[in-house]
Design an enzyme around this catalytic site. Structure first.
Site, PDB file in Angstrom:
ATOM      1  CG  ASP A  44      -0.348   0.072   2.529  1.00 18.76           C
ATOM      2  OD1 ASP A  44       0.890  -0.079   2.621  1.00 18.76           O
ATOM      3  OD2 ASP A  44      -1.081   0.275   3.524  1.00 18.76           O
ATOM      4  CB  SER A  45       4.610   1.627  -0.090  1.00 21.69           C
ATOM      5  OG  SER A  45       4.797   0.479  -0.897  1.00 21.69           O
ATOM      6  CG  ASP A  83       0.278  -4.072   2.063  1.00 16.38           C
ATOM      7  OD1 ASP A  83       0.067  -4.817   3.036  1.00 16.38           O
ATOM      8  OD2 ASP A  83       1.082  -3.115   2.093  1.00 16.38           O
ATOM      9  CE  LYS A 113       2.988  -5.896   3.881  1.00 20.12           C
ATOM     10  NZ  LYS A 113       2.441  -4.847   4.772  1.00 20.12           N
ATOM     11  CD  GLU A 115       0.548  -1.462   8.085  1.00 19.87           C
ATOM     12  OE1 GLU A 115       0.191  -0.706   9.018  1.00 19.87           O
ATOM     13  OE2 GLU A 115       1.037  -1.042   7.015  1.00 19.87           O
ATOM     14  CD  GLU A 182       7.957  -0.493   7.569  1.00 23.98           C
ATOM     15  OE1 GLU A 182       7.002  -1.209   7.208  1.00 23.98           O
ATOM     16  OE2 GLU A 182       8.142   0.674   7.167  1.00 23.98           O
TER      17      GLU A 182
END
Ligand code: KIV
Ligand code: NA
Length: 275
Positions: A44-45, A83, A113, A115, A182
């Protein structure tokens, strides 16, 4: 050979480092795949590096599906992970399952993925039970930037370090097949990697992780605004692009481009008949 969640596990056992990069489009994914990358994350960057937002929070399911589809068309052997964007899995287990399913069915990725640690274990369990492999992500989780008060290294205190070890064990227990670590101190990332059986993929987490990931624009040297400490620029692609753009502008202005070899021909006979 197709990389899978099983080959990732085997690589950890053998001590063969897992290589991952982010990608957001067909051509870049294809180049990485041809270079032999093990996995590609459609992060999602993309909100920041592709769309120009200041953080990842505005990214939508539609954005993620659009880019994930493009990447999966270009990736033959790499394991593609999609993501889950902010608020696509936090509200409820049901919404998380529905959105993970969309990313896999419409984006055609092989894993998703999300978080978080203990708080997202019910989601990890349910999504995995629905046969969608889940990569977890702990440490600096950028979707929580407003809670952290900025992008900072996580797990430096005794309490913080213990919490990260617990979270890693919790997401493994919930069924995650791998974990992104991270911005975690290197020694702590090594301890976490040794204390769990699923591979750790580090970004700003040192060489003790089972694999590494970087955002491709960062490692290619395409962004000049800000480079975090953990980024190594393996090339200066931004400079190469600017030189090429400037050369094109210059040659077009002076008329040396396009040259005869770039030009289509027509016979003199046809031309003479036009007058
Ligand atoms: O979105 C992303 O690119 C990521 C990686 C940095 C792990 O989550
Ligand atoms: Na991300």
């Amino acid at each position: 050979m197709k990389n899978t969640v099983s080959t990732f596990k085997e690589q950890k056992v053998k001590g063969d480092k897992i290589t991952m990069l982010t990608a957001y489009d067909y051509s870049t994914a294809k180049l990485m795949d041809q270079s032999g990358i093990n996995g590609i994350l459609v992060g999602d960057s993309l909100g920041m590096v592709m769309l120009g937002y200041e953080n990842t929070l505005p990214v939508t399911m539609e954005d993620m599906i659009h880019h994930t589809r493009a990447v999966t068309r270009g990736a033959k052997d790499a394991l593609v992970v999609g993501d889950m964007p902010f608020m696509s899995y936090q509200v409820s287990v049901e919404e998380a399952m529905y959105n993970a399913g969309r990313l896999m069915k419409e984006g055609r990725c092989q894993a998703v993925k999300l978080e978080g640690g203990a708080s997202v274990c019910p989601q990890i369990k349910a999504i995995t039970a629905a046969s969608i492999p889940v990569m977890a992500h702990i440490g600096l989780t950028p979707q929580s930037v407003n809670v952290f008060g900025g992008f900072k290294v996580q797990g430096k205190s005794e309490e913080g370090a213990k919490k990260l070890i617990e979270e890693a064990k919790a997401v493994e227990e919930a069924g995650a097949f791998a974990i992104v670590l991270e911005c975690v101190p290197a020694k702590l990332a090594e301890i976490i990697s040794e204390s769990i059986n699923i591979p750790t993929i580090g970004i700003g987490a040192g060489s003790g992780c089972d694999g590494q990931i970087l955002v491709y624009q960062d490692m290619l040297g395409m962004v000049s605004d800000f480079t975090p400490k953990f980024v190594k620029q393996f090339a200066k692609v931004g400079d190469v692009m600017k030189e090429a753009f400037a050369a094109y502008i210059e040659e077009t202005k002076q008329g040396s481009f396009p040259a005869p070899e770039h030009t289509f021909k027509i016979s003199e006979d046809v031309i003479n008949k036009l007058y």
